[in-house]
Design a protein around this motif. Structure first.
Motif, short mmCIF file in Angstrom:
data_model
loop_
_atom_site.label_atom_id
_atom_site.label_comp_id
_atom_site.label_asym_id
_atom_site.label_seq_id
_atom_site.Cartn_x
_atom_site.Cartn_y
_atom_site.Cartn_z
N ILE A 295 0.82 -1.22 0.00
CA ILE A 295 0.00 0.00 0.00
C ILE A 295 0.85 1.27 0.00
O ILE A 295 0.30 2.37 -0.09
N ASN A 296 2.18 1.12 0.07
CA ASN A 296 3.03 2.31 0.10
C ASN A 296 2.80 3.24 -1.10
O ASN A 296 2.75 4.46 -0.91
N PRO A 297 2.66 2.72 -2.35
CA PRO A 297 2.38 3.65 -3.46
C PRO A 297 1.09 4.43 -3.25
O PRO A 297 1.00 5.61 -3.63
N LEU A 298 0.07 3.80 -2.66
CA LEU A 298 -1.18 4.51 -2.40
C LEU A 298 -0.98 5.59 -1.34
O LEU A 298 -1.52 6.71 -1.46
N ILE A 299 -0.19 5.28 -0.31
CA ILE A 299 0.10 6.27 0.73
C ILE A 299 0.91 7.43 0.14
O ILE A 299 0.68 8.60 0.50
N THR A 300 1.83 7.12 -0.76
CA THR A 300 2.63 8.17 -1.40
C THR A 300 1.74 9.12 -2.18
O THR A 300 1.92 10.35 -2.13
N VAL A 301 0.76 8.57 -2.90
CA VAL A 301 -0.19 9.42 -3.63
C VAL A 301 -1.00 10.27 -2.65
O VAL A 301 -1.21 11.47 -2.87
N LEU A 302 -1.41 9.68 -1.54
CA LEU A 302 -2.19 10.40 -0.53
C LEU A 302 -1.36 11.53 0.08
O LEU A 302 -1.88 12.65 0.31
N TRP B 253 -2.26 -2.09 11.88
CA TRP B 253 -1.33 -1.05 12.33
C TRP B 253 0.08 -1.24 11.78
O TRP B 253 0.75 -0.26 11.43
N ILE B 254 0.56 -2.47 11.74
CA ILE B 254 1.92 -2.70 11.25
C ILE B 254 2.05 -2.19 9.82
O ILE B 254 2.98 -1.46 9.48
N ALA B 255 1.10 -2.59 8.98
CA ALA B 255 1.14 -2.16 7.58
C ALA B 255 1.03 -0.65 7.44
O ALA B 255 1.75 -0.02 6.66
N LEU B 256 0.12 -0.05 8.21
CA LEU B 256 -0.08 1.40 8.11
C LEU B 256 1.14 2.17 8.59
O LEU B 256 1.55 3.17 7.96
N VAL B 257 1.75 1.72 9.70
CA VAL B 257 2.96 2.40 10.19
C VAL B 257 4.10 2.28 9.18
O VAL B 257 4.79 3.26 8.88
N LEU B 258 4.28 1.09 8.62
CA LEU B 258 5.35 0.89 7.63
C LEU B 258 5.13 1.77 6.40
O LEU B 258 6.06 2.40 5.89
N ALA B 259 3.89 1.80 5.92
CA ALA B 259 3.61 2.59 4.71
C ALA B 259 3.75 4.09 4.97
O ALA B 259 4.34 4.82 4.17
N LEU B 260 3.22 4.57 6.10
CA LEU B 260 3.28 6.00 6.41
C LEU B 260 4.72 6.46 6.67
O LEU B 260 5.12 7.53 6.19
N THR B 261 5.48 5.66 7.41
CA THR B 261 6.86 6.07 7.70
C THR B 261 7.71 6.03 6.44
O THR B 261 8.52 6.94 6.21
N PHE B 262 7.52 5.01 5.61
CA PHE B 262 8.33 4.94 4.39
C PHE B 262 7.93 6.00 3.39
O PHE B 262 8.78 6.57 2.69
N GLY B 263 6.62 6.30 3.33
CA GLY B 263 6.19 7.38 2.45
C GLY B 263 6.74 8.72 2.89
O GLY B 263 7.19 9.53 2.07
N THR B 264 6.72 8.97 4.21
CA THR B 264 7.30 10.22 4.75
C THR B 264 8.80 10.26 4.51
O THR B 264 9.36 11.32 4.17
N TYR B 265 9.45 9.13 4.69
CA TYR B 265 10.90 9.04 4.46
C TYR B 265 11.23 9.41 3.01
O TYR B 265 12.15 10.19 2.75
N GLY B 266 10.45 8.88 2.07
CA GLY B 266 10.69 9.21 0.67
C GLY B 266 10.51 10.69 0.38
O GLY B 266 11.29 11.28 -0.37
#
Length: 299
Positions: A103-110, A147-160
């Protein structure tokens, strides 16, 4: 020829990231906090040696205050990301961890919509809607938000986002991130030793060597990714990013034998549909932009 090399380098980078769930359990009995602290320190050592040999240290003087601030935020969120991931794969939640990178690409778009005020195309909105439905389905399945998936996606999206804004080469930026985290990591390592719960130095030579390898294991896929990024268009690189979560998912399903009830399959299927729509729209848009570009005729 260069494109083929880029494809090989990129696939190798994402394959290594995808097989991390097989690597981190090998570090036991080291806990997630000890593994995280050592990963920070040995990654800093690896990056320091690489930069000392290849590029020197003059780049530090050219860094701006803004870059230091952005990379400090990047260091903080990647530490949370690494720690969460280690806990996930060492506690039987590899499939949920793979969901985070699906879901990281979706979070990145968001993030682009919320923070950068980007305007989305209709198909992108559709992909986000399907992704949101997937989260609802998985929340019902797990009995809690994933939560695990959401934290990983949000932190990696923010990191990018932080890394993109800092606009620094990856080796230099990773060294800075390691330097930012070095003191907390050293403090954590010392505290773990004083509590007599440390594995490093107390669980045999093999454990010591595996923990020492954390820096190389972190640096190698990063270098491969950089080599790939220099040789491949972004569309090709974007498609390769799915290699890692696919491998993580397969490791969790086929090797670690994690549960996948029907409701969970439904949630993951919705995620894959959303990613298919997002990828199709990106490829279609890139193709249209290429065909609309004016052709320059040499005089």
């Amino acid at each position: 020829m260069e494109a083929k090399k880029g494809l090989v380098y990129g696939f190798a980078a994402y394959a290594i990231w995808g097989l991390f769930p097989l690597y981190f359990p090998l570090l036991k009995p080291a806990g997630a906090d000890e593994v995280l602290a050592h990963r920070v320190i040995w990654t800093l050592v690896s990056m320091g040696l690489l930069l000392a040999v290849t590029r020197g240290w003059s780049w530090i003087r050219r860094m701006t205050r803004r870059q230091w601030l952005l990379l400090t935020v990047a260091a903080t969120v990647i530490a949370v990301n690494w720690g969460t991931y280690i806990v996930a794969v060492n506690s039987g939640h590899t499939i949920e961890a793979s969901l985070g990178y699906f879901i990281n690409p979706l979070i990145t778009v968001l993030i682009g919509v919320v923070l950068l005020r980007e305007r989305l195309r209709p198909w992108q909105w559709g992909a986000l809607a399907v992704g949101a439905a997937a989260v609802v389905v998985l929340t019902v399945d797990y009995g809690r938000p994933p939560w695990i998936a959401l934290v990983l996606a949000l932190t990696f999206g923010t990191y990018g986002l932080m890394k993109k804004s800092a606009a620094m080469p990856s080796a230099e930026s990773l060294a800075v991130e390691g330097a930012v985290l070095a003191l907390p990591a050293l403090g954590l390592m010392i505290w773990i030793q004083t509590q007599d719960t440390a594995a490093f130095g107390h669980a045999g030579t093999g454990n010591v060597l595996l923990i020492l390898s954390l820096g190389v294991v972190t640096a190698v896929p990063l270098m491969l990714f950089n080599a790939s990024a220099q040789r491949l268009p972004l569309t090709s690189l974007g498609l390769l990013q799915y290699v890692a979560p696919v491998l993580q998912f397969l490791v969790g399903l086929l090797i670690q034998h994690e549960a996948m009830p029907t409701s969970r399959w439904m949630g993951f299927t919705l995620v894959w549909v959303a990613l298919s729509v997002l990828t199709w729209d990106a490829l279609r848009t890139a193709r249209r932009v290429r065909t609309e570009e004016p052709v320059t005729v040499a005089a």
